[in-house]
Design a protein around this motif. Structure first.
Motif, PDB file in Angstrom:
ATOM      1  N   ALA A 174       4.816  -6.110  -3.052  1.00 53.77           N
ATOM      2  CA  ALA A 174       3.461  -6.608  -2.853  1.00 53.77           C
ATOM      3  C   ALA A 174       3.364  -7.375  -1.535  1.00 53.77           C
ATOM      4  CB  ALA A 174       3.050  -7.503  -4.026  1.00 53.77           C
ATOM      5  N   ALA A 175       4.346  -8.218  -1.269  1.00 54.50           N
ATOM      6  CA  ALA A 175       4.344  -9.001  -0.028  1.00 54.50           C
ATOM      7  C   ALA A 175       4.405  -8.081   1.193  1.00 54.50           C
ATOM      8  CB  ALA A 175       5.523  -9.979  -0.031  1.00 54.50           C
ATOM      9  N   GLU A 176       5.223  -7.046   1.083  1.00 52.90           N
ATOM     10  CA  GLU A 176       5.388  -6.070   2.165  1.00 52.90           C
ATOM     11  C   GLU A 176       4.078  -5.335   2.454  1.00 52.90           C
ATOM     12  OE1 GLU A 176       9.325  -3.748   2.194  1.00 52.90           O
ATOM     13  OE2 GLU A 176       7.902  -2.319   1.319  1.00 52.90           O
ATOM     14  N   LEU A 177       3.411  -4.905   1.394  1.00 50.51           N
ATOM     15  CA  LEU A 177       2.144  -4.183   1.561  1.00 50.51           C
ATOM     16  C   LEU A 177       1.048  -5.095   2.092  1.00 50.51           C
ATOM     17  CD1 LEU A 177       2.318  -2.002  -1.667  1.00 50.51           C
ATOM     18  CD2 LEU A 177       2.270  -1.131   0.686  1.00 50.51           C
ATOM     19  N   LEU A 178       1.038  -6.347   1.643  1.00 54.43           N
ATOM     20  CA  LEU A 178       0.050  -7.303   2.148  1.00 54.43           C
ATOM     21  C   LEU A 178       0.254  -7.537   3.637  1.00 54.43           C
ATOM     22  CD1 LEU A 178      -0.054  -9.805  -0.838  1.00 54.43           C
ATOM     23  CD2 LEU A 178      -2.059  -8.643   0.152  1.00 54.43           C
ATOM     24  N   ALA A 179       1.520  -7.571   4.065  1.00 54.52           N
ATOM     25  CA  ALA A 179       1.832  -7.870   5.472  1.00 54.52           C
ATOM     26  C   ALA A 179       1.296  -6.803   6.415  1.00 54.52           C
ATOM     27  CB  ALA A 179       3.345  -8.039   5.640  1.00 54.52           C
ATOM     28  N   ARG A 180       1.136  -5.584   5.924  1.00 51.66           N
ATOM     29  CA  ARG A 180       0.667  -4.521   6.820  1.00 51.66           C
ATOM     30  C   ARG A 180      -0.775  -4.096   6.523  1.00 51.66           C
ATOM     31  NH1 ARG A 180       4.196   0.575   4.485  1.00 51.66           N
ATOM     32  NH2 ARG A 180       2.552   1.478   3.208  1.00 51.66           N
ATOM     33  N   ALA A 181      -1.414  -4.782   5.574  1.00 54.28           N
ATOM     34  CA  ALA A 181      -2.763  -4.393   5.171  1.00 54.28           C
ATOM     35  C   ALA A 181      -3.803  -4.701   6.245  1.00 54.28           C
ATOM     36  CB  ALA A 181      -3.141  -5.110   3.874  1.00 54.28           C
ATOM     37  N   ASP A 182      -4.754  -3.773   6.402  1.00 49.40           N
ATOM     38  CA  ASP A 182      -5.930  -4.047   7.231  1.00 49.40           C
ATOM     39  C   ASP A 182      -7.017  -4.722   6.409  1.00 49.40           C
ATOM     40  OD1 ASP A 182      -4.939  -2.583   9.583  1.00 49.40           O
ATOM     41  OD2 ASP A 182      -5.199  -0.808   8.312  1.00 49.40           O
ATOM     42  N   VAL A 183      -7.093  -4.331   5.142  1.00 54.02           N
ATOM     43  CA  VAL A 183      -8.127  -4.844   4.235  1.00 54.02           C
ATOM     44  C   VAL A 183      -7.469  -5.243   2.914  1.00 54.02           C
ATOM     45  CG1 VAL A 183     -10.283  -4.280   3.015  1.00 54.02           C
ATOM     46  CG2 VAL A 183      -9.772  -3.187   5.228  1.00 54.02           C
ATOM     47  N   VAL A 184      -7.859  -6.401   2.385  1.00 56.24           N
ATOM     48  CA  VAL A 184      -7.423  -6.796   1.036  1.00 56.24           C
ATOM     49  C   VAL A 184      -8.671  -6.972   0.175  1.00 56.24           C
ATOM     50  CG1 VAL A 184      -6.220  -8.505  -0.380  1.00 56.24           C
ATOM     51  CG2 VAL A 184      -5.356  -7.957   1.906  1.00 56.24           C
ATOM     52  N   VAL A 185      -8.729  -6.233  -0.934  1.00 57.52           N
ATOM     53  CA  VAL A 185      -9.861  -6.317  -1.858  1.00 57.52           C
ATOM     54  C   VAL A 185      -9.404  -7.086  -3.093  1.00 57.52           C
ATOM     55  CG1 VAL A 185     -11.549  -5.006  -3.198  1.00 57.52           C
ATOM     56  CG2 VAL A 185     -10.741  -4.112  -0.995  1.00 57.52           C
ATOM     57  N   LEU A 186     -10.015  -8.266  -3.300  1.00 55.63           N
ATOM     58  CA  LEU A 186      -9.532  -9.216  -4.297  1.00 55.63           C
ATOM     59  C   LEU A 186     -10.311  -9.201  -5.602  1.00 55.63           C
ATOM     60  CD1 LEU A 186      -9.201 -12.558  -2.277  1.00 55.63           C
ATOM     61  CD2 LEU A 186      -7.323 -11.134  -3.117  1.00 55.63           C
ATOM     62  N   ASP A 187      -9.585  -9.246  -6.715  1.00 59.17           N
ATOM     63  CA  ASP A 187     -10.160  -9.515  -8.024  1.00 59.17           C
ATOM     64  C   ASP A 187     -10.369 -11.011  -8.218  1.00 59.17           C
ATOM     65  OD1 ASP A 187     -10.622  -7.215  -9.307  1.00 59.17           O
ATOM     66  OD2 ASP A 187      -8.996  -7.383 -10.750  1.00 59.17           O
ATOM     67  N   ARG A 188     -11.136 -11.338  -9.245  1.00 56.46           N
ATOM     68  CA  ARG A 188     -11.370 -12.747  -9.542  1.00 56.46           C
ATOM     69  C   ARG A 188     -10.064 -13.483  -9.866  1.00 56.46           C
ATOM     70  NH1 ARG A 188     -12.687 -15.472 -14.479  1.00 56.46           N
ATOM     71  NH2 ARG A 188     -12.513 -13.451 -15.488  1.00 56.46           N
TER      72      ARG A 188
END
Lengths: 239, 239
Positions: free
Chosen positions: A22-36
């Motif tokens: 998860a940390a790895e994918l977040l580090a390269r993400a252009d967009v993060v779509v968040l749940d509550r």
């Protein structure tokens, strides 16, 4: 070219309970779509220029419809973005991950599913309650709705984890007793998981509705029913 | 001075599904005590000079008794060591974490419990099976023994996850049918989680015992029963 969508379980809210993937994918993400219930602390792993879109339901406002979330994930990925869809807990434990997967697959968008630490187990652990324990629990059931309430194993050594509204807590407890469960079965309401308002309220099926009401418990909260509740610090026999 | 014990969920076996906290604790551990299903890949986070003790059961050998494991954890911690007790999945999902916690607490050893990604959910995800899914599953039950088999919700949209011996698979399936479950209920055996022998075997309650036998399925394996199994790639209707 086409981007990608990762459906990522963000865990129960503690920064340390995020997975390495998860940390790895977040580090390269252009967009993060968040749940509550997605853990905001996880954003520390994202780039400074990441775009954050919050589609979570908040009290008093209308949630973004699931179809719109699906469309958003697909549109951004088709636009070339690396999208992380960050959820609380695990994406397949009432997270509607399967629907988002279908939408992406139908549009030809590559999808990865990253399981997370589920709140249904970890929030209990944080309160000192093991979901199974030799002599106290030999299995567990997780429910979010009321339909199956009457048909779960009614032995006190089968743990019942309820991810449902506190508004129906009294009714739910009464229903379990009406279906044959011992009213002295230990029960607990666990508020706010790993958050700053984390609090454990203890009782039995006969008393938990009243006690929780008097304590002013608030969402988000998980209700646990079964003998494992006696392992919680502060348990002093049936209230 | 006294050391410490961390009861750490190592996740379902994939290197990326370790938590950040688990990696951090492994990096400073003097001793790592491994379960049979603990992910060996996680040791890459440990120091080169870490002491690794394998107490896992392997076929044909006697497992180390739980009391001896408890005594080992306590002795090393009292000796000043930072001990990581690394388990497969989550320490409280049939991991006997509570018993190890009690032993440490009784001896005055500081203990930390670190939840992990449970195999009971993540191994399904790896096989393309969401443990819950809108229209297909509104809850799930996880069992390791047979005592509660007859009392779980028998709706096909309640997922049943069985972490028990393959030797009884045929009996278990027959028992579920005898208790009122539709023999056409989809069922799957998932071998070796995220490991190199990972394989999905599909059938129904009526056929899974025979099909799994013919396929030569081997432990470790998880059995899933319910409509969510139809989401697995390769599902082509009741076999």
């Amino acid at each position: 070219g086409v981007g990608e969508v990762a459906l990522v379980g963000g865990g129960p809210g503690d920064a340390g309970l995020l997975t390495l993937r998860a940390a790895e994918l977040l580090a390269r993400a252009d967009v993060v779509v968040l749940d509550r219930l997605a853990p905001r602390a996880a954003l520390e792993h994202a780039r400074d220029d990441v775009e954050v879109i919050d589609v979570g339901k908040t009290a008093g406002t209308h949630p973004v419809p699931q179809e719109d979330i699906n469309a958003l994930l697909v549109a951004r990925a088709l636009d070339g973005a690396r999208v992380v869809r960050l959820k609380g807990g695990d994406p397949y434990v009432f997270g509607r991950g399967g629907e988002e997967l279908d939408a992406c697959a139908a549009a030809g968008v590559p999808v990865e599913v990253v399981p997370g630490v589920t709140s249904a187990i970890a929030v209990l652990a944080a309160a000192g309650i093991p979901v199974t324990h030799r002599g106290l629990s030999r299995g567990f059931t997780v429910l979010t709705g009321h339909d199956d309430l009457g048909t779960v194993p009614d032995a006190p050594d089968h743990t019942l984890v309820l991810l449902m509204g506190l508004g129906r807590l009294r009714t739910t407890a009464a229903e379990l007793v009406a279906r044959g469960r011992d009213p002295h079965t230990p029960a607990a309401v666990l508020e706010d998981g790993y958050g700053p308002r984390a609090r454990t309220t203890l009782g039995t099926l006969a008393t938990i509705g009243e006690i929780a009401n008097a304590a002013g418990v608030r969402a988000p909260a998980i209700t646990v029913v079964g003998d494992v509740v006696t392992r919680a610090p502060g348990w002093a026999g049936p209230a």
